[in-house]
Design an enzyme around this catalytic site. Structure first.
Site, mmCIF file in Angstrom:
data_model
loop_
_atom_site.group_PDB
_atom_site.id
_atom_site.type_symbol
_atom_site.label_atom_id
_atom_site.label_comp_id
_atom_site.label_asym_id
_atom_site.label_seq_id
_atom_site.Cartn_x
_atom_site.Cartn_y
_atom_site.Cartn_z
ATOM 1 N N TRP A 1 1.358 -1.213 0.450
ATOM 2 C CA TRP A 1 -0.271 0.036 0.004
ATOM 3 C C TRP A 1 0.745 1.248 -0.241
ATOM 4 O O TRP A 1 0.886 2.336 -0.248
ATOM 5 C CB TRP A 1 -1.249 0.211 1.588
ATOM 6 C CG TRP A 1 -2.195 -1.222 0.989
ATOM 7 C CD1 TRP A 1 -2.145 -2.028 1.913
ATOM 8 C CD2 TRP A 1 -3.075 -1.522 0.146
ATOM 9 N NE1 TRP A 1 -3.039 -3.216 1.173
ATOM 10 C CE2 TRP A 1 -3.064 -2.700 -0.699
ATOM 11 C CE3 TRP A 1 -3.642 -0.232 -1.157
ATOM 12 C CZ2 TRP A 1 -4.876 -2.895 -0.528
ATOM 13 C CZ3 TRP A 1 -4.366 -0.875 -2.047
ATOM 14 C CH2 TRP A 1 -5.433 -2.463 -1.540
ATOM 15 N N ASP B 1 -1.358 7.212 6.592
ATOM 16 C CA ASP B 1 -1.837 6.496 6.181
ATOM 17 C C ASP B 1 -2.250 5.256 7.245
ATOM 18 O O ASP B 1 -1.573 4.030 7.385
ATOM 19 C CB ASP B 1 -2.082 5.304 4.291
ATOM 20 C CG ASP B 1 -3.109 4.259 4.545
ATOM 21 O OD1 ASP B 1 -3.813 4.463 5.034
ATOM 22 O OD2 ASP B 1 -2.962 3.525 3.720
ATOM 23 N N LYS C 1 -11.976 -0.707 8.190
ATOM 24 C CA LYS C 1 -12.147 -1.545 9.169
ATOM 25 C C LYS C 1 -11.801 -1.721 10.497
ATOM 26 O O LYS C 1 -12.595 -2.663 10.937
ATOM 27 C CB LYS C 1 -9.693 -1.694 9.079
ATOM 28 C CG LYS C 1 -8.987 -2.649 8.027
ATOM 29 C CD LYS C 1 -8.765 -1.847 6.586
ATOM 30 C CE LYS C 1 -7.744 -2.790 5.551
ATOM 31 N NZ LYS C 1 -7.662 -3.174 4.842
#
Lengths: 355, 355
Positions: free
Chosen positions: B99, B166, B190
């Site tokens: 990511w 992030d 999440k």
């Protein structure tokens, strides 16, 4: 008391969509997990998005060479993605209202924008028909239904350049000749699903022609390649969309849906046209069958607040008109039953008898 | 059989979030309409988004001068929005996984990107610590938790330039000193809400400094000005987020949550470290308390498929490791109860006894 949801969007959805979504939130497909927590990479969700795309193509009779995408960000994000992907130098826009104006404004960041016509001078109460689309435009953008003003382009028009349509508020209300369009997009939160997902139908051979670099998430080719799963898609709204598409198919598809929509709209417009108190705001030939806008006649203006209260007390929710034109707006999307429109008509007649 | 959801995301949510969302889909706040169909402009939804923002600020103790936004499009859209809004010439990125790499790649469209360090050479099994951030970078970007590799930056680091993080997969897992960050973002799917919404915490005075034109929807200032309601926001995911934040507050907030998370992680890592069959993949000092990655030791590799089947049959859902490192990954986000981790540990021990 039964509440009828006439809200312009997010708006009424089929009862089966609501009930089955509630069940899926508790226990999706009986697998012991909620639709809120399942992986988008699970075979169960893959089956959902596959069925949603397949029903989308079937109901709209989408020809070969087009992709159907479900993306986050809403129609407003498409105002920027369309020119990012399709405009090299010049694009043409038809200005039929607030949303069309926003799309047009956004396109100006990317090149020359020609406003081919506008009905702004008469508060967007009609659809301009006398205009010329420049033959060298990269595309021609229209907004088929103007929720705020209650006007609609209900025939698929011919365009000398690829036609791009924002169909946020009338997608699936009638059969569409998709072959006449290069790209169709919209927010799903009127006729399809809860807020949080946009749909895009794009003719693949229009892509890859601009020279500017496109951020990965804004490039339609990314999402075509990954089947709308480049990133985690909005799982629940896509599930609800699948349920709505199943409902539409069960009803007999878009021809059947259009017939019902025309009947519902006629019922309400007839009541307005024969009323002593109310008057429609859109030009008759351009009236939307999705959003019916009306006000009190000049001499009864002072009754507007009273009618709003009267109707709300009788279960008519969300009929206040947009602040830019005032009065009333009844959004009678696909999922609004004829009985709901009849209830509103009865309410208007009762008010008229007593005022 | 009780199913435990160890999926990496979308992932387990608190039972109260699931139950109350299901109820809101049927009848939101008892108003006779579904959360799927209510207007985002209704006073009822305004109360929801206001409470969500307010709890977000309270739980993270966000200082004055920061805005909290809920946007469509996921963290992947933020990979492009961050440089669009913050990078004039140069940005620094720490590469700690897939990511982080994607965020870095996207930034290259907007200017010069300095990769200050990378652990790619050892399959991202640790967090690089020996690096220098250029003093002339517009910002320094980190990914605090790396779901695929099970590593995490659990201390708020010091940065000579605005720090951008992030926090998709560890937001709300521990207290954060927000004043050390310029911008924090993440997908909500999440620790917060179902898929379909991203959160952004941004220090307002960092904005408006780049010279490039920014499309309206990609400009953080648009969403700050309109309170995340410039366009129709993802209504249901925001509702669910509010429910999760209420649950977190009821539990005692982030310090209490961190304590529980550390206990859960210790339970599982201890089982791995004392196992004859299993071994952890991440360097011990950088282990994530959210995603626990482990494989079978070399000599037992052939048992991996068997354990996966064994555990799945006992209700352990989603423990297959990401294809890039194989083996197993147990995502034990906030909502995973200690009893779920214990069930997995029991399952591992039972397998070890019999194999």
């Amino acid at each position: 008391m039964k509440i009828y949801n006439f809200s312009a969007g997010p708006s009424i959805l089929p009862q089966s969509t609501i009930e089955n979504t509630a069940e899926a939130v508790k226990n999706f497909n009986g697998i012991g997990l909620s639709i809120l927590e399942i992986s988008h990479r699970s075979k169960e969700f893959q089956a959902v998005i596959d069925e949603a795309v397949s029903l989308f193509k079937e109901l709209l009779e989408i020809p070969q060479g087009y992709s159907v995408l479900f993306l986050g960000g809403g129609a407003s994000m498409q105002f920027c993605m369309v020119p990012y992907n399709l405009m090299e130098k010049k694009a043409a826009y038809l200005n039929t209202g607030t949303w069309a104006s926003k799309a047009l404004k956004e396109a100006k960041l990317f090149g020359e924008v020609v406003e081919v016509a506008s009905s702004k001078e008469s508060l967007f109460n009609y659809i301009p028909k006398d205009y010329t689309v420049p033959a060298d435009a990269d595309y021609f953008h229209i907004t088929t239904n103007n929720t705020i003003y209650g006007t609609e382009i209900r025939k698929d028009i011919d365009s000398p350049v690829p036609l791009v349509a924002d169909m946020s508020s009338d997608i699936f209300s009638r059969p569409v000749d998709v072959s006449k369009y290069g790209l169709i997009y919209g927010g799903a939160q009127k006729n399809l699903a809860p807020a949080g997902v946009a749909f895009v139908v794009v003719k693949e051979d229009l892509l890859g022609k601009v020279t500017r670099p496109i951020p990965t998430m804004l490039d339609y080719r990314t999402h075509i390649k990954e089947g709308s799963m480049f990133n985690t898609p909005p799982v629940l709204p896509i599930y609800s969309a699948m349920e709505t598409l199943r409902w539409l198919k069960g009803l007999g598809g878009l021809a059947a849906m259009e017939k019902i929509n025309i009947e519902k709209a006629a019922l309400l417009y007839d009541a307005i046209d024969s009323s002593r108190l109310f008057v429609g705001t859109a030009k008759e030939e351009d009236r939307s069958i999705m959003n019916v806008c009306f006000v009190m006649k000049e001499e009864y203006k002072e009754l507007e607040a009273e009618f709003l209260k009267f109707a709300t007390e009788r279960g008519m929710s969300g009929i206040k008109g947009h602040r830019s034109i005032g009065g009333f707006r009844a959004s009678i999307y696909n999922a609004m039953p004829k009985s709901g429109v009849q209830a509103l008509v009865d309410c208007m007649k009762e008010f008229e008898r007593t005022h």
